[in-house]
Design a protein around this motif. Structure first.
Motif, PDB file in Angstrom:
ATOM      1  N   MET A 235       8.851   9.043  -0.157  1.00 15.17           N
ATOM      2  CA  MET A 235       9.746   8.003   0.337  1.00 15.17           C
ATOM      3  C   MET A 235      10.097   7.020  -0.774  1.00 15.17           C
ATOM      4  O   MET A 235      11.258   6.621  -0.936  1.00 15.17           O
ATOM      5  CB  MET A 235       9.096   7.255   1.500  1.00 15.17           C
ATOM      6  CG  MET A 235      10.021   6.250   2.180  1.00 15.17           C
ATOM      7  SD  MET A 235       9.140   4.856   2.923  1.00 15.17           S
ATOM      8  CE  MET A 235       8.798   3.875   1.464  1.00 15.17           C
ATOM      9  N   LEU A 236       9.102   6.618  -1.573  1.00 14.82           N
ATOM     10  CA  LEU A 236       9.342   5.681  -2.667  1.00 14.82           C
ATOM     11  C   LEU A 236      10.278   6.289  -3.705  1.00 14.82           C
ATOM     12  O   LEU A 236      11.151   5.598  -4.246  1.00 14.82           O
ATOM     13  CB  LEU A 236       8.020   5.266  -3.303  1.00 14.82           C
ATOM     14  CG  LEU A 236       7.104   4.413  -2.411  1.00 14.82           C
ATOM     15  CD1 LEU A 236       5.737   4.243  -3.057  1.00 14.82           C
ATOM     16  CD2 LEU A 236       7.732   3.055  -2.134  1.00 14.82           C
ATOM     17  N   ASN A 237      10.092   7.561  -3.999  1.00 14.21           N
ATOM     18  CA  ASN A 237      11.028   8.223  -4.908  1.00 14.21           C
ATOM     19  C   ASN A 237      12.441   8.191  -4.345  1.00 14.21           C
ATOM     20  O   ASN A 237      13.421   8.012  -5.076  1.00 14.21           O
ATOM     21  CB  ASN A 237      10.591   9.669  -5.158  1.00 14.21           C
ATOM     22  CG  ASN A 237       9.599   9.783  -6.290  1.00 14.21           C
ATOM     23  OD1 ASN A 237       9.574   8.956  -7.194  1.00 14.21           O
ATOM     24  ND2 ASN A 237       8.760  10.811  -6.252  1.00 14.21           N
ATOM     25  N   GLY A 238      12.548   8.351  -3.028  1.00 11.47           N
ATOM     26  CA  GLY A 238      13.853   8.382  -2.396  1.00 11.47           C
ATOM     27  C   GLY A 238      14.589   7.055  -2.444  1.00 11.47           C
ATOM     28  O   GLY A 238      15.826   7.028  -2.383  1.00 11.47           O
ATOM     29  N   ILE A 239      13.862   5.945  -2.530  1.00 11.99           N
ATOM     30  CA  ILE A 239      14.527   4.643  -2.604  1.00 11.99           C
ATOM     31  C   ILE A 239      14.676   4.153  -4.039  1.00 11.99           C
ATOM     32  O   ILE A 239      15.021   2.992  -4.267  1.00 11.99           O
ATOM     33  CB  ILE A 239      13.801   3.578  -1.746  1.00 11.99           C
ATOM     34  CG1 ILE A 239      12.377   3.322  -2.265  1.00 11.99           C
ATOM     35  CG2 ILE A 239      13.794   3.989  -0.279  1.00 11.99           C
ATOM     36  CD1 ILE A 239      11.662   2.184  -1.532  1.00 11.99           C
ATOM     37  N   GLY A 240      14.403   5.036  -5.013  1.00 13.06           N
ATOM     38  CA  GLY A 240      14.691   4.698  -6.404  1.00 13.06           C
ATOM     39  C   GLY A 240      13.514   4.176  -7.194  1.00 13.06           C
ATOM     40  O   GLY A 240      13.655   3.247  -7.990  1.00 13.06           O
ATOM     41  N   PHE A 241      12.339   4.792  -7.020  1.00 16.80           N
ATOM     42  CA  PHE A 241      11.140   4.320  -7.710  1.00 16.80           C
ATOM     43  C   PHE A 241      11.336   4.250  -9.219  1.00 16.80           C
ATOM     44  O   PHE A 241      11.008   3.237  -9.857  1.00 16.80           O
ATOM     45  CB  PHE A 241       9.945   5.225  -7.379  1.00 16.80           C
ATOM     46  CG  PHE A 241       8.727   4.923  -8.211  1.00 16.80           C
ATOM     47  CD1 PHE A 241       7.834   3.952  -7.816  1.00 16.80           C
ATOM     48  CD2 PHE A 241       8.485   5.612  -9.402  1.00 16.80           C
ATOM     49  CE1 PHE A 241       6.728   3.654  -8.587  1.00 16.80           C
ATOM     50  CE2 PHE A 241       7.382   5.327 -10.173  1.00 16.80           C
ATOM     51  CZ  PHE A 241       6.499   4.339  -9.763  1.00 16.80           C
ATOM     52  N   SER A 242      11.859   5.313  -9.816  1.00 15.30           N
ATOM     53  CA  SER A 242      12.008   5.339 -11.280  1.00 15.30           C
ATOM     54  C   SER A 242      12.925   4.224 -11.763  1.00 15.30           C
ATOM     55  O   SER A 242      12.656   3.568 -12.782  1.00 15.30           O
ATOM     56  CB  SER A 242      12.540   6.699 -11.738  1.00 15.30           C
ATOM     57  OG  SER A 242      11.574   7.703 -11.546  1.00 15.30           O
ATOM     58  N   ARG A 243      14.009   3.988 -11.026  1.00 10.62           N
ATOM     59  CA  ARG A 243      14.939   2.915 -11.396  1.00 10.62           C
ATOM     60  C   ARG A 243      14.261   1.556 -11.295  1.00 10.62           C
ATOM     61  O   ARG A 243      14.423   0.692 -12.171  1.00 10.62           O
ATOM     62  CB  ARG A 243      16.165   2.976 -10.486  1.00 10.62           C
ATOM     63  CG  ARG A 243      17.138   1.816 -10.673  1.00 10.62           C
ATOM     64  CD  ARG A 243      18.317   1.930  -9.721  1.00 10.62           C
ATOM     65  NE  ARG A 243      17.919   2.071  -8.343  1.00 10.62           N
ATOM     66  CZ  ARG A 243      17.557   1.050  -7.554  1.00 10.62           C
ATOM     67  NH1 ARG A 243      17.545  -0.191  -8.035  1.00 10.62           N
ATOM     68  NH2 ARG A 243      17.223   1.264  -6.289  1.00 10.62           N
TER      69      ARG A 243
END
Length: 261
Positions: A235-243
């Motif tokens: 889920m965190l990756n889906g909301i733009g964790f890397s950004r």
């Protein structure tokens, strides 16, 4: 309030979210954004809360037997950037707890903080495709602390604090102080949440004493590992964790203090 991340939930689900829980965590994102907006207003002189100004050189790292043994375990298993992140998680959590006026057990907070990413190290990361890494980390922390014959009540709190730390909104009044402090400390170090609750002098003091050398690349690589599609990591990756990690304002402090990321 969602039961996601609690000890009972983690034991029952192994960290795999239902569809309703997955959607509910997105509501926590809205709550976090509202808290950040209030902190921004406070940093500009509006409201009663003010950023904490603290002499970081006076901050003491717990040095009990269990604290030292936990630190040794994590040093042995983790990369240097990940180990230093776990130490900074304690430091940020301690400072944010002070800013919030919380009463807490420093040793319990330190042990939970230093062990909180055991699910991201080998061989435990191999379970991330079928379980939540925060729950795996909580289980491995529990095993370590039980073998050390530590206090059972404290072990349960460490388990729950670690399992909860991927939630976006962890509150002391719902759970307990150390859970809120661990989550907020980890979130600040990784993506910059709660940044405005501390003064620039305090943040620079932390970065000078506990550098973030190599951490950005290391944590992005860890989270980019395959994770079960119905976990909080996905889920965190889906909301733009890397950004968000790349845009963390702490990165600027690191460059200003040490000249590198």
């Amino acid at each position: 309030m969602s039961k996601v991340g609690t000890l009972a939930w983690a034991t029952k689900t192994n960290g795999i979210l239902s569809r309703g829980e997955y959607l509910g965590l997105h509501k926590q994102l809205i709550t976090l954004q509202l808290k950040e907006l209030r902190a921004w207003f406070s940093s500009k002189g509006f409201g009663r809360s003010r950023p904490l100004d603290f002499d970081v050189d006076a901050l003491v790292i717990p040095d009990s037997n269990i604290a030292r043994h936990a630190d040794e375990l994590v040093r042995d298993l983790s990369s240097e950037p990940l180990h230093s992140h776990c130490v900074r998680t304690y430091v940020w959590g301690y400072l944010l707890g002070k800013q919030a006026g919380l009463n807490f057990d420093p040793e319990l907070l330190y042990v939970a903080s230093i062990l909180h990413d055991l699910g991201l190290v080998e061989p435990h990361i191999q379970r991330s495709s079928c379980a939540c890494f925060a729950v795996t980390g909580a289980q491995k922390a529990e095993e370590f602390l039980l073998a050390a014959d530590w206090d059972r009540g404290k072990i349960s709190k460490v388990f729950e604090a670690i399992s909860l730390h991927l939630n976006l909104d962890v509150r002391a009044e719902i759970h307990f102080a150390e859970a809120q402090m661990l989550a907020n400390g980890a979130h600040l170090d990784v993506v910059g949440s709660h940044y405005r609750r501390l003064s620039k002098q305090t943040i620079d003091g932390v970065i000078r004493r506990f550098p973030r050398d190599g951490f950005l690349a290391d944590i992005k690589g860890q989270i980019d590992n395959p994770h079960h599609p119905w976990t909080r990591a996905t889920m965190l990756n889906g909301i733009g964790f890397s950004r968000l990690a790349s845009g963390n304002p702490l990165n600027k402090h690191q460059v200003e203090c040490h000249g590198n990321l």
